[in-house]
Write a protein that holds these residues in place. Structure first.
Motif, PDB file in Angstrom:
ATOM      1  N   VAL A   1      54.981  89.107  67.773  1.00  0.00           N
ATOM      2  CA  VAL A   1      56.246  88.788  68.438  1.00  0.00           C
ATOM      3  C   VAL A   1      56.196  87.323  68.856  1.00  0.00           C
ATOM      4  CG1 VAL A   1      55.515  89.504  70.751  1.00  0.00           C
ATOM      5  CG2 VAL A   1      57.924  89.524  70.181  1.00  0.00           C
ATOM      6  N   SER A   2      57.322  86.633  68.698  1.00  0.00           N
ATOM      7  CA  SER A   2      57.435  85.239  69.130  1.00  0.00           C
ATOM      8  C   SER A   2      58.396  85.157  70.297  1.00  0.00           C
ATOM      9  CB  SER A   2      57.943  84.369  67.984  1.00  0.00           C
ATOM     10  OG  SER A   2      56.965  84.285  66.978  1.00  0.00           O
ATOM     11  N   LEU A   3      58.011  84.375  71.301  1.00  0.00           N
ATOM     12  CA  LEU A   3      58.838  84.168  72.477  1.00  0.00           C
ATOM     13  C   LEU A   3      59.414  82.764  72.398  1.00  0.00           C
ATOM     14  CD1 LEU A   3      56.332  85.536  75.129  1.00  0.00           C
ATOM     15  CD2 LEU A   3      58.121  86.792  73.936  1.00  0.00           C
ATOM     16  N   ASP A   4      60.722  82.684  72.309  1.00  0.00           N
ATOM     17  CA  ASP A   4      61.391  81.393  72.230  1.00  0.00           C
ATOM     18  C   ASP A   4      62.161  81.066  73.500  1.00  0.00           C
ATOM     19  OD1 ASP A   4      60.683  80.616  69.541  1.00  0.00           O
ATOM     20  OD2 ASP A   4      61.999  82.218  68.861  1.00  0.00           O
ATOM     21  N   GLY A   5      62.822  82.072  74.063  1.00  0.00           N
ATOM     22  CA  GLY A   5      63.683  81.812  75.214  1.00  0.00           C
ATOM     23  C   GLY A   5      63.180  82.412  76.506  1.00  0.00           C
ATOM     24  N   GLY A   6      62.279  83.385  76.408  1.00  0.00           N
ATOM     25  CA  GLY A   6      61.738  84.012  77.607  1.00  0.00           C
ATOM     26  C   GLY A   6      62.648  85.034  78.253  1.00  0.00           C
ATOM     27  N   GLY A   7      63.695  85.496  77.540  1.00  0.00           N
ATOM     28  CA  GLY A   7      64.609  86.475  78.104  1.00  0.00           C
ATOM     29  C   GLY A   7      64.013  87.862  78.201  1.00  0.00           C
ATOM     30  N   ASP A   8      64.765  88.761  78.847  1.00  0.00           N
ATOM     31  CA  ASP A   8      64.302  90.137  79.046  1.00  0.00           C
ATOM     32  C   ASP A   8      64.014  90.849  77.731  1.00  0.00           C
ATOM     33  OD1 ASP A   8      64.520  89.749  81.763  1.00  0.00           O
ATOM     34  OD2 ASP A   8      66.434  90.806  81.943  1.00  0.00           O
ATOM     35  N   GLU A   9      64.866  90.647  76.735  1.00  0.00           N
ATOM     36  CA  GLU A   9      64.671  91.323  75.447  1.00  0.00           C
ATOM     37  C   GLU A   9      63.358  90.892  74.801  1.00  0.00           C
ATOM     38  OE1 GLU A   9      64.917  93.850  72.430  1.00  0.00           O
ATOM     39  OE2 GLU A   9      66.236  93.837  74.176  1.00  0.00           O
ATOM     40  N   GLU A  10      63.043  89.600  74.876  1.00  0.00           N
ATOM     41  CA  GLU A  10      61.776  89.119  74.323  1.00  0.00           C
ATOM     42  C   GLU A  10      60.591  89.738  75.059  1.00  0.00           C
ATOM     43  OE1 GLU A  10      62.632  84.737  72.443  1.00  0.00           O
ATOM     44  OE2 GLU A  10      61.780  84.840  74.456  1.00  0.00           O
ATOM     45  N   LEU A  11      60.693  89.848  76.369  1.00  0.00           N
ATOM     46  CA  LEU A  11      59.596  90.452  77.131  1.00  0.00           C
ATOM     47  C   LEU A  11      59.430  91.927  76.792  1.00  0.00           C
ATOM     48  CD1 LEU A  11      59.985  88.704  80.601  1.00  0.00           C
ATOM     49  CD2 LEU A  11      58.303  88.258  78.810  1.00  0.00           C
ATOM     50  N   ARG A  12      60.537  92.637  76.543  1.00  0.00           N
ATOM     51  CA  ARG A  12      60.438  94.044  76.129  1.00  0.00           C
ATOM     52  C   ARG A  12      59.737  94.155  74.777  1.00  0.00           C
ATOM     53  NH1 ARG A  12      65.068  94.753  79.133  1.00  0.00           N
ATOM     54  NH2 ARG A  12      66.485  93.982  77.545  1.00  0.00           N
ATOM     55  N   ARG A  13      60.102  93.264  73.836  1.00  0.00           N
ATOM     56  CA  ARG A  13      59.446  93.278  72.531  1.00  0.00           C
ATOM     57  C   ARG A  13      57.965  92.950  72.664  1.00  0.00           C
ATOM     58  NH1 ARG A  13      61.063  89.495  68.897  1.00  0.00           N
ATOM     59  NH2 ARG A  13      62.202  88.291  70.418  1.00  0.00           N
ATOM     60  N   LEU A  14      57.638  92.023  73.561  1.00  0.00           N
ATOM     61  CA  LEU A  14      56.238  91.673  73.803  1.00  0.00           C
ATOM     62  C   LEU A  14      55.478  92.887  74.318  1.00  0.00           C
ATOM     63  CD1 LEU A  14      53.916  89.656  73.982  1.00  0.00           C
ATOM     64  CD2 LEU A  14      54.779  89.004  76.251  1.00  0.00           C
ATOM     65  N   LEU A  15      56.045  93.597  75.275  1.00  0.00           N
ATOM     66  CA  LEU A  15      55.375  94.788  75.810  1.00  0.00           C
ATOM     67  C   LEU A  15      55.199  95.852  74.732  1.00  0.00           C
ATOM     68  CD1 LEU A  15      56.944  95.057  79.358  1.00  0.00           C
ATOM     69  CD2 LEU A  15      54.603  94.411  78.758  1.00  0.00           C
ATOM     70  N   ASP A  16      56.184  95.993  73.845  1.00  0.00           N
ATOM     71  CA  ASP A  16      56.052  96.947  72.741  1.00  0.00           C
ATOM     72  C   ASP A  16      54.867  96.610  71.854  1.00  0.00           C
ATOM     73  OD1 ASP A  16      58.237  98.370  73.614  1.00  0.00           O
ATOM     74  OD2 ASP A  16      59.630  97.483  72.152  1.00  0.00           O
ATOM     75  N   VAL A  17      54.622  95.311  71.644  1.00  0.00           N
ATOM     76  CA  VAL A  17      53.502  94.875  70.810  1.00  0.00           C
ATOM     77  C   VAL A  17      52.177  95.049  71.547  1.00  0.00           C
ATOM     78  CG1 VAL A  17      52.402  92.819  69.817  1.00  0.00           C
ATOM     79  CG2 VAL A  17      54.795  93.295  69.343  1.00  0.00           C
ATOM     80  N   LEU A  18      52.179  94.778  72.841  1.00  0.00           N
ATOM     81  CA  LEU A  18      50.933  94.777  73.606  1.00  0.00           C
ATOM     82  C   LEU A  18      50.437  96.159  73.996  1.00  0.00           C
ATOM     83  CD1 LEU A  18      51.519  91.763  75.996  1.00  0.00           C
ATOM     84  CD2 LEU A  18      50.066  91.843  73.968  1.00  0.00           C
ATOM     85  N   GLU A  19      51.356  97.054  74.270  1.00  0.00           N
ATOM     86  CA  GLU A  19      50.920  98.359  74.740  1.00  0.00           C
ATOM     87  C   GLU A  19      50.646  99.273  73.562  1.00  0.00           C
ATOM     88  OE1 GLU A  19      53.719  99.769  77.627  1.00  0.00           O
ATOM     89  OE2 GLU A  19      52.968  98.355  79.114  1.00  0.00           O
ATOM     90  N   PRO A  20      49.415  99.773  73.477  1.00  0.00           N
ATOM     91  CA  PRO A  20      49.102 100.673  72.374  1.00  0.00           C
ATOM     92  C   PRO A  20      49.937 101.937  72.459  1.00  0.00           C
ATOM     93  CG  PRO A  20      47.286 100.586  73.945  1.00  0.00           C
ATOM     94  CD  PRO A  20      48.326  99.612  74.409  1.00  0.00           C
ATOM     95  N   PRO A  21      50.264 102.522  71.311  1.00  0.00           N
ATOM     96  CA  PRO A  21      51.065 103.748  71.347  1.00  0.00           C
ATOM     97  C   PRO A  21      50.329 104.842  72.101  1.00  0.00           C
ATOM     98  CG  PRO A  21      50.252 103.302  69.127  1.00  0.00           C
ATOM     99  CD  PRO A  21      49.850 102.142  69.987  1.00  0.00           C
ATOM    100  N   THR A  22      51.104 105.627  72.832  1.00  0.00           N
ATOM    101  CA  THR A  22      50.501 106.730  73.578  1.00  0.00           C
ATOM    102  C   THR A  22      50.519 107.986  72.723  1.00  0.00           C
ATOM    103  OG1 THR A  22      52.639 107.268  74.561  1.00  0.00           O
ATOM    104  CG2 THR A  22      51.204 105.804  75.819  1.00  0.00           C
ATOM    105  N   ALA A  23      49.508 108.786  72.922  1.00  0.00           N
ATOM    106  CA  ALA A  23      49.435 110.045  72.187  1.00  0.00           C
ATOM    107  C   ALA A  23      50.476 111.004  72.753  1.00  0.00           C
ATOM    108  CB  ALA A  23      48.038 110.645  72.337  1.00  0.00           C
ATOM    109  N   PRO A  24      51.081 111.829  71.902  1.00  0.00           N
ATOM    110  CA  PRO A  24      52.052 112.792  72.424  1.00  0.00           C
ATOM    111  C   PRO A  24      51.373 113.769  73.360  1.00  0.00           C
ATOM    112  CG  PRO A  24      51.611 113.169  70.085  1.00  0.00           C
ATOM    113  CD  PRO A  24      50.865 111.931  70.488  1.00  0.00           C
ATOM    114  N   GLU A  25      52.150 114.238  74.336  1.00  0.00           N
ATOM    115  CA  GLU A  25      51.604 115.202  75.287  1.00  0.00           C
ATOM    116  C   GLU A  25      51.320 116.513  74.579  1.00  0.00           C
ATOM    117  OE1 GLU A  25      53.453 116.100  78.988  1.00  0.00           O
ATOM    118  OE2 GLU A  25      54.046 114.016  79.273  1.00  0.00           O
ATOM    119  N   PRO A  26      50.164 117.113  74.880  1.00  0.00           N
ATOM    120  CA  PRO A  26      49.884 118.423  74.278  1.00  0.00           C
ATOM    121  C   PRO A  26      50.844 119.461  74.850  1.00  0.00           C
ATOM    122  CG  PRO A  26      48.167 117.822  75.853  1.00  0.00           C
ATOM    123  CD  PRO A  26      49.100 116.654  75.749  1.00  0.00           C
TER     124      PRO A  26
END
Length: 137
Positions: free
Chosen positions: A91-116
């Protein structure tokens, strides 16, 4: 988890960001930050740029890191493009807006396993007759 961070503006900007992150309690607590040479892309020859490499542990907070990046970027006299890569995700951050930060968090946070499945809840559904569309048995 390994994260690579590149910044437009050269090595001085990377060093500034590294120093900023080394003073950020959330990043310092959960990641080792180091200035390294980036691995060349497939088919790329020649110039290899420097990147910050973060190796994270269980105390890692993606939200804290994203906030530290955003705050550092706001302190710069010129807007800097920040590119963050985790594995094949970038992900590239150009403007620092909320949408960019959400995309950054999507990239940074590993996917969670589904609840059993909850066996008690499944039993209740079967007893209520809702497991077959609510018609009862």
């Amino acid at each position: 988890m390994r994260i690579d961070v590149a910044v437009s503006g050269g090595e001085a900007e990377l060093r500034s960001l590294r120093d900023w992150l080394s003073r950020d309690p959330g990043t310092r607590r959960g990641a080792h930050v180091e200035l390294v040479q980036a691995e060349p892309s497939p088919g790329q020859m020649g110039v290899v740029t420097d990147v910050l490499q973060l190796i994270t542990d269980n105390a890692w907070s993606a939200a804290s890191f994203a906030l530290a990046l955003s705050t550092w970027r706001q302190t710069r006299p010129h807007a800097r493009r920040i590119t963050v890569r985790r594995g094949d995700l970038t992900v590239s951050l150009d403007g620092g807006g909320d949408e960019e930060l959400r995309r950054l968090l999507d990239v940074l946070e590993p996917p969670t396993a589904p609840e059993p499945p909850d066996p008690d809840r499944e039993r209740e559904r079967d007893q209520d007759g809702r497991a077959d569309g609510g018609e009862g048995r």
